[in-house]
Every structure is written in C-alpha cells, then in structure tokens.
Motif scaffolding. Structure first.
Motif, PDB file in Angstrom:
ATOM      1  N   TYR A  55       0.801  -1.232   0.000  1.00 30.63           N
ATOM      2  CA  TYR A  55       0.000   0.000   0.000  1.00 30.63           C
ATOM      3  C   TYR A  55       0.834   1.282   0.000  1.00 30.63           C
ATOM      4  O   TYR A  55       0.613   2.163  -0.839  1.00 30.63           O
ATOM      5  CB  TYR A  55      -0.972  -0.013   1.190  1.00 30.63           C
ATOM      6  CG  TYR A  55      -1.766   1.258   1.347  1.00 30.63           C
ATOM      7  CD1 TYR A  55      -2.989   1.414   0.706  1.00 30.63           C
ATOM      8  CD2 TYR A  55      -1.296   2.317   2.128  1.00 30.63           C
ATOM      9  CE1 TYR A  55      -3.721   2.588   0.838  1.00 30.63           C
ATOM     10  CE2 TYR A  55      -2.018   3.491   2.267  1.00 30.63           C
ATOM     11  CZ  TYR A  55      -3.232   3.618   1.624  1.00 30.63           C
ATOM     12  OH  TYR A  55      -3.948   4.786   1.753  1.00 30.63           O
ATOM     13  N   GLU A  59       0.838   4.178  -2.956  1.00 31.53           N
ATOM     14  CA  GLU A  59       0.221   5.450  -2.573  1.00 31.53           C
ATOM     15  C   GLU A  59       1.179   6.618  -2.743  1.00 31.53           C
ATOM     16  O   GLU A  59       0.759   7.752  -2.991  1.00 31.53           O
ATOM     17  CB  GLU A  59      -0.248   5.357  -1.110  1.00 31.53           C
ATOM     18  CG  GLU A  59      -1.234   6.451  -0.692  1.00 31.53           C
ATOM     19  CD  GLU A  59      -0.580   7.587   0.086  1.00 31.53           C
ATOM     20  OE1 GLU A  59      -1.322   8.378   0.679  1.00 31.53           O
ATOM     21  OE2 GLU A  59       0.666   7.692   0.078  1.00 31.53           O
ATOM     22  N   GLN A 229      -5.995  11.052  -2.080  1.00 31.30           N
ATOM     23  CA  GLN A 229      -6.015   9.809  -1.315  1.00 31.30           C
ATOM     24  C   GLN A 229      -7.354   9.090  -1.440  1.00 31.30           C
ATOM     25  O   GLN A 229      -7.403   7.862  -1.489  1.00 31.30           O
ATOM     26  CB  GLN A 229      -5.721  10.110   0.160  1.00 31.30           C
ATOM     27  CG  GLN A 229      -4.269  10.479   0.422  1.00 31.30           C
ATOM     28  CD  GLN A 229      -4.031  10.869   1.866  1.00 31.30           C
ATOM     29  OE1 GLN A 229      -4.813  11.622   2.469  1.00 31.30           O
ATOM     30  NE2 GLN A 229      -2.959  10.368   2.443  1.00 31.30           N
ATOM     31  N   ASN A 233      -7.504   5.359  -2.607  1.00 26.39           N
ATOM     32  CA  ASN A 233      -8.051   4.338  -1.716  1.00 26.39           C
ATOM     33  C   ASN A 233      -9.272   3.654  -2.298  1.00 26.39           C
ATOM     34  O   ASN A 233      -9.480   2.451  -2.086  1.00 26.39           O
ATOM     35  CB  ASN A 233      -8.402   4.966  -0.363  1.00 26.39           C
ATOM     36  CG  ASN A 233      -7.176   5.345   0.444  1.00 26.39           C
ATOM     37  OD1 ASN A 233      -6.113   4.753   0.274  1.00 26.39           O
ATOM     38  ND2 ASN A 233      -7.296   6.345   1.291  1.00 26.39           N
TER      39      ASN A 233
END
Length: 418
Positions: A55, A59, A229, A233
């Motif tokens: 992750y 990201e 984000q 996500n």
C-alpha cells in the motif's frame, strides 16, 4: 463534507480507477482464482499481507505527483542517476513478460466470448493490433469511460457470485482433499507469483504519478491531498476486496472437486467463466464473458499505452527532448513494445501458466528495491512536509520493505538449496 470538497473529489477522480482497471486482471482473474482452486483458503493471509505491505509504495505515486508536480521517474532522476537506471533496467527487463502475460489472458477470454477458435498467438496479435490502432488514433479516452462502467459490473457480479456460491454451493471439498504443501519449492514459487502482482506491481506507482499529472493538467485543478487519497483508496481497497472474492470463488467451486487448474489459456478462460455460471446459473455466461474480456482488454490497453510512455520518459530525460519529439517517438515505441511482446508470445506458445508465473515472479523479486526507492523519494527535500507520510504510513513503509525483502530471500533460498 463540503460542496467544494465534493467537487474536488470529482475533479480528482480517475487515476485510482485506472489503476483498479489495470489491477483487476492477471493478479485477480488468474492468480487469486488459482490460489483458491489449488489451496482452498490457505493463502488468504498472503493476499491480505501483500495488499497491506504494498500500500505505501503505490500510494506514494500520486502523493509525490501532487507534492512536486512531477512524475516519479523524473523524481528518480533528480534523486540519483543510479535510481533512474535501476528503474530503467527493471522496467526493460520485465515489460515484455508483463505485457505478454496480460495479452494472453485477454486472448483466452476472446476465444470464450466469440467462440472463434484461433491460435492463442493469432488472438494475441489481433488484440495488440487493435490496442495500437486505438492508442495511435487517441480514442482511449472515449473507450475508458465504457471500460470503467463494465469494470464496475464485473466487480458487482463477482461479489454477487461469491455470495451465491456460499448459498448454493458452500465450501464442500471432498473429504480426502488435501491442500498442497506451501513450504516446498513449487509452493513457495507459487506464493511469490501470487504476491508478485497483488494487487498490482510496485512499478505502477510511477504509472499512477503520470496519470495524476495528466488528470491535473486535464482539469486545471490541483487537488488537496485528501482528495487524491480518496481516489487512490477507492481503487486500491476495491481491488483488494475483489481479489479475496476471486480466491473465494476458486476455493468453493474448484478446491477439492477433482478439477485441476488449467495450464493452457483456453482452458483457463473456460474454467473462469464456469466459476460464475456454477454460482449464478447459465444465464450469466454472456454477461460474465463480456465483462471479463472487457476488463482484461482494459488492462492490456493500459499496459500497451503505459510502457511506451514510460520508456519515452526515460529517453526524454536522458536526451532532454521537446514535446514534439516525444509525441513522434511514442508512436514508434507503441509499435516496438507491442511487437516485442508478440515475439515473446510466439516463442513461448501457449505456455500459459509459465508465462504468468514468470512475469509475476520477476515483478516480486524487483519489488524490494523499488519499494526502498519510493520510500526514499517521498522523503526528498522537494517534497514539502505537509505531503510527507504520517508516522503510521512511514512505519508501514519500513515494515513493507522488510516484508518484501524477507519473502524475496525466502524464494531465492528455496530455489537455490531445495
């Protein structure tokens, strides 16, 4: 949530969904389903841990683009020539195998959808020609809207099929069914292959940084970090859930049933669609075949477009070219990369499982180095403090580097000494 934030999310939405369209491909349709079919629920932990520990590094792609206005490839070049060349070498060494792997899965689904029995290499050639023609004519944006709708349909269908499988079939393997041992040469090899693209290779962080820059240029809007984000996500968590759904379908429909997971592309596509029809009924055949094909076609199209852009970026950095030269070179690279991938497919033939495992394993073995580079890049001086990872994300990143390195070493140990 304020109106401006909602509008900001709308303006920012896109790169995360493109990543999801690229991710719900080989790692999900092939490797997750195969994990359930061969091991039951024994490898759920591997899917979950791979998603958690990768992750941060993925990201960091949109985070870096937002913070600096540059893609990560240019960030590597600024950070260190060594980092740039590592990324170049890793990309060149894996791109043909990755491109070939997603294309062969798309080709297998094309056979099931159309019923036209052509050789797998012929189907691959037709699909790659179609991708090149679409991208040269700049019609990808129009197609992308339809792809996102169909990807949502496939995601909903997968979740529905999983719940129906629980209701109609349940987890009822034959009493004598025993999952293969994981800690063997073949078991560890598959474990690494499963985690290699789960949910997508770490290279995709650089891809998404490019998409984020393009999205900001398109909308003329610089989003807040929270908006970027949210987009990331939404795509990332969604793909993680869908991966577990595919594993569950494989476990309930195939594990302990006496069926063996197909080694050929044609056999795989037949088994994949049967997973859905066994849970949902024969009426779902056309819907699932079409959605699965479009989903894989979107992955192939994205990869066909992305690798020439990435290589073009390398050359542009090294030669300091202007935009006109870059646009012309992109067209040549588009044809060249696709031709190289098709040549690899011709040389390997229909060695479906071998090609998939080769591509995913290569991606996993390069992951620890790329993870370290991404971790270091997001802490460079040009990244303002407000865009740097918070404490929990920092330590998850450190833990992820340790996790990826440990499993790469385990794989090498088993391959060399067993």
């Amino acid at each position: 949530m304020s109106k401006s934030t909602l509008q900001g999310i709308k303006n920012s939405l896109g790169p995360g969904l493109i990543m999801a369209a690229a991710a719900i491909g080989v790692s999900h349709l092939v490797q997750s389903t195969r994990a359930g079919a061969e091991y039951g629920f024994a490898l759920v932990w591997a899917v979950i841990l791979a998603n958690i520990f990768k992750y941060p590094f993925l990201e960091f792609g949109p985070r870096y683009a937002l913070a600096t206005g540059k893609n990560m490839i240019r960030g590597y070049a600024k950070m260190s020539p060594v980092a740039l060349w590592i990324f170049i070498i890793f990309t060149i060494s894996t791109m043909f195998a990755v491109h070939a792997a997603v294309t062969i899965v798309t080709a297998s689904l094309a056979t099931s959808l159309t019923g036209i029995e052509l050789s797998v290499t012929t189907w691959c050639g037709l699909i790659l020609v179609l991708c090149v023609l679409y991208l040269v004519r700049n019609t990808y944006t129009l197609l992308d809207k339809a792809i996102k709708v169909l990807m949502v349909i496939l995601a909903i269908s997968t979740i529905v099929a999983m719940f129906l499988a629980f209701t109609n079939i349940g987890f009822t393997p034959q009493p004598e069914a025993i999952a293969p041992e994981i800690w063997t040469v073949s078991g560890v090899a598959f474990l690494i292959a499963l985690m290699g693209w789960m949910p997508i290779p770490i290279d995709a962080a650089a891809w998404q940084s490019i998409w984020t820059i393009e999205r900001m240029n398109e909308t003329q809007y610089k989003p807040q970090l929270g908006e970027v984000q949210f987009d990331f996500n939404l795509g990332y968590i969604g793909t993680s859930i869908i991966a577990l759904c595919f594993l569950t379908l494989g476990a309930m429909v195939m594990y302990g049933s006496g069926q063996e997971y197909a080694a050929s592309a044609a056999g795989f596509s037949k088994q994949l669609i049967e997973l859905y029809t066994a849970a949902m009924g024969d009426w779902a055949f056309i819907l699932i075949a079409a959605c699965a094909f479009i989903t894989m076609f979107s992955t192939t199209l994205t990869v066909t477009d992305t690798y020439p852009r990435v290589v073009n970026e390398f050359v542009s950095i090294l030669k300091s070219d202007d935009e006109n030269v870059e646009e012309k070179r992109y067209a040549y690279l588009l044809v060249g990369v696709s031709a190289g991938s098709l040549l690899l497919l011709i040389l390997l033939g229909d060695r479906f499982r071998f090609l998939i495992d080769l591509a995913t394993t290569m991606s996993f073995l390069t992951a620890p180095v790329l993870a370290f580079m991404n971790h270091k890049l997001i802490h460079q001086p040009e990244v303002d403090e407000q865009y740097r990872p918070k404490s929990w994300l920092y330590w998850l990143s450190v833990s992820g580097i340790i996790f990826l390195t440990l499993f790469a070493l385990i794989y090498l140990y088993w391959m060399l000494f067993y």
